[in-house]
Scaffold this motif. Structure first.
Motif, PDB file in Angstrom:
ATOM      1  N   ASP A   8       0.847  -1.201   0.000  1.00 14.49           N
ATOM      2  CA  ASP A   8       0.000   0.000   0.000  1.00 14.49           C
ATOM      3  C   ASP A   8       0.880   1.248   0.000  1.00 14.49           C
ATOM      4  N   VAL A   9       1.911   1.220   0.840  1.00 13.44           N
ATOM      5  CA  VAL A   9       2.792   2.390   0.932  1.00 13.44           C
ATOM      6  C   VAL A   9       3.596   2.548  -0.358  1.00 13.44           C
ATOM      7  N   ILE A  10       4.094   1.444  -0.894  1.00 11.36           N
ATOM      8  CA  ILE A  10       4.825   1.516  -2.180  1.00 11.36           C
ATOM      9  C   ILE A  10       3.918   2.107  -3.261  1.00 11.36           C
ATOM     10  N   GLY A  11       2.657   1.704  -3.245  1.00 12.89           N
ATOM     11  CA  GLY A  11       1.701   2.225  -4.224  1.00 12.89           C
ATOM     12  C   GLY A  11       1.525   3.732  -4.074  1.00 12.89           C
TER      13      GLY A  11
ATOM     14  N   TRP B  74       0.102   7.466  11.473  1.00 15.62           N
ATOM     15  CA  TRP B  74       1.037   8.344  10.753  1.00 15.62           C
ATOM     16  C   TRP B  74       0.439   9.753  10.667  1.00 15.62           C
ATOM     17  N   PRO B  75       1.289  10.776  10.597  1.00 17.43           N
ATOM     18  CA  PRO B  75       0.754  12.139  10.465  1.00 17.43           C
ATOM     19  C   PRO B  75      -0.191  12.242   9.264  1.00 17.43           C
ATOM     20  N   ARG B  76      -1.281  13.005   9.466  1.00 23.17           N
ATOM     21  CA  ARG B  76      -2.296  13.157   8.412  1.00 23.17           C
ATOM     22  C   ARG B  76      -1.665  13.652   7.097  1.00 23.17           C
ATOM     23  N   SER B  77      -0.702  14.582   7.216  1.00 28.21           N
ATOM     24  CA  SER B  77      -0.095  15.165   6.011  1.00 28.21           C
ATOM     25  C   SER B  77       0.673  14.101   5.218  1.00 28.21           C
ATOM     26  N   VAL B  78       1.297  13.186   5.931  1.00 23.93           N
ATOM     27  CA  VAL B  78       2.062  12.130   5.258  1.00 23.93           C
ATOM     28  C   VAL B  78       1.100  11.176   4.551  1.00 23.93           C
ATOM     29  N   ARG B  79       0.024  10.828   5.255  1.00 21.66           N
ATOM     30  CA  ARG B  79      -0.955   9.918   4.642  1.00 21.66           C
ATOM     31  C   ARG B  79      -1.619  10.578   3.439  1.00 21.66           C
ATOM     32  N   ASP B  80      -1.844  11.887   3.530  1.00 24.98           N
ATOM     33  CA  ASP B  80      -2.417  12.599   2.381  1.00 24.98           C
ATOM     34  C   ASP B  80      -1.467  12.550   1.185  1.00 24.98           C
ATOM     35  N   ALA B  81      -0.177  12.799   1.451  1.00 19.48           N
ATOM     36  CA  ALA B  81       0.805  12.792   0.362  1.00 19.48           C
ATOM     37  C   ALA B  81       0.821  11.433  -0.327  1.00 19.48           C
ATOM     38  N   LEU B  82       0.582  10.375   0.468  1.00 18.26           N
ATOM     39  CA  LEU B  82       0.619   9.020  -0.080  1.00 18.26           C
ATOM     40  C   LEU B  82      -0.758   8.532  -0.527  1.00 18.26           C
ATOM     41  N   GLY B  83      -1.762   9.378  -0.332  1.00 19.60           N
ATOM     42  CA  GLY B  83      -3.128   8.982  -0.713  1.00 19.60           C
ATOM     43  C   GLY B  83      -3.643   7.826   0.132  1.00 19.60           C
ATOM     44  N   LEU B  84      -3.183   7.739   1.408  1.00 25.10           N
ATOM     45  CA  LEU B  84      -3.594   6.602   2.266  1.00 25.10           C
ATOM     46  C   LEU B  84      -4.554   7.033   3.357  1.00 25.10           C
TER      47      LEU B  84
END
Ligand code: AMP
Ligand code: ZN
Length: 302
Positions: A35-38, A292-302
């Motif tokens: 998921d993260v790689i994606g 994980w921080p919301r901003s990081v998850r947003d950047a990754l679309g997760l």
């Protein structure tokens, strides 16, 4: 944000997001890892230079092309070659049915015309060269491949098989160099979006042997390679997760790559180690994606 990663944390990362196998440095990827790689892949794609050609490759390439690239002179110790059994049906049957002595089938292996791809961009240069001159303003290829390197250490993030995504630029000397510089800056921005602590430092490739030491020194002196380093195993020895390379005329001369003004083309690449970046994300933000921080998850679309 803590950048200190404890031994227990490293072990937890190794066993919960990666599935070890009997082979050192060869792991299965779990769902959450993929998921993260994606997410990373999509993030890198959103930064794809306009007009870039997309090419995806299987993990093997022509041995002749890699030989011509000069890989054997620089990194023979890292190369993996594909070999297969040759001989008559009777001989092969005897070998595989165990009528031959223990390891005899291994001794019967012969090199094929394939090697395991050691870096994604090697595939690109001969393909572009075969098409004729490139424009002075440069041509960019977005390439990805599983890569193999015969790594002997088993530290976290040093794998024998891993995914490499690259943006490759072929053009005039200043075009290639500017591309490399621009990607250094963009990558810092990407790492910041991902909440990853990093340094960007001059680097060298692991050239083979004693003569290789000199090549490595040269590479640093000429500022040909930079790495974006993230503390994964330790602060003292951070892990290279991306690299930014200016090859000068090395591939241009090797492959007869020319710009349409008749000059030898120069090349540069920005390489993203997708598995290493993913490990760095888990090492930095923890094993629980939800936390994980919301901003990081947003950047990754997760
Ligand atoms: P390099 O061509 O050595 O600059 O590699 C490009 C990127 O691929 C590095 O910055 C790493 O992120 C990744 N990489 C290189 N070697 C390995 C390895 N043994 N295991 C995992 N990732 C690697
Ligand atoms: Zn490259």
């Amino acid at each position: 944000m803590s950048t200190h990663v404890s031994t227990e944390r490293l072990e937890a990362i190794t066993s919960s997001i990666l599935q070890p196998t009997a082979a050192n440095g060869v792991q299965g990827r779990t769902a959450v890892f993929e998921d993260v790689i994606g997410g990373l892949t999509a993030l890198i794609t959103r930064h794809r230079p306009i007009g870039a050609e997309v090419l995806r490759f299987p993990p093997v390439m022509s041995r002749a092309l890699l030989e011509k690239s000069g890989y054997l002179k620089s990194f023979p110790h890292l190369l993996g070659c594909v070999s297969s059994m040759t001989g008559t049906e009777a001989k092969i049957r005897a070998l595989v049915e165990g009528r031959a002595d223990g390891q005899e089938w291994v001794e019967a292996l012969a090199a094929t015309d394939l090697v395991l791809t050691p870096a994604a961009c090697y595939q690109v240069y001969p393909i572009v060269a075969a098409r004729g001159d490139v424009s002075v303003s440069g041509t960019v290829v977005d390439v990805e491949s599983y890569c193999f390197r015969r790594e002997t250490s088993s530290e976290l993030g040093r794998m024998q098989a891993f995914r490499m995504r690259e943006y490759v630029c072929i053009g005039a000397p200043e075009t290639a160099l500017e591309f490399r510089e621009a990607w250094k800056a963009r990558a810092e921005n990407l790492a910041t979006q991902l909440g990853l602590p990093f340094t960007l430092a001059p680097a060298s490739d692991p050239f083979f042997g004693r003569a290789g030491k000199l090549m490595a020194v040269n590479q640093v002196e000429q500022a040909l390679k930079f790495e974006l380093l993230i503390p994964v195993n330790s602060e003292e020895a951070p892990t290279a997760c991306m690299s930014f390379n200016y090859h000068q005329d090395h591939f241009g001369t090797t492959w007869g790559l020319r710009t349409d003004d008749g000059a030898v083309a120069h090349t540069a690449c920005a390489a993203f180690g997708l598995d290493r970046l993913t490990i760095a994300l888990f090492a930095t933000h923890g094993l629980d994606l939800e936390a994980w921080p919301r901003s990081v998850r947003d950047a990754l679309g997760l």
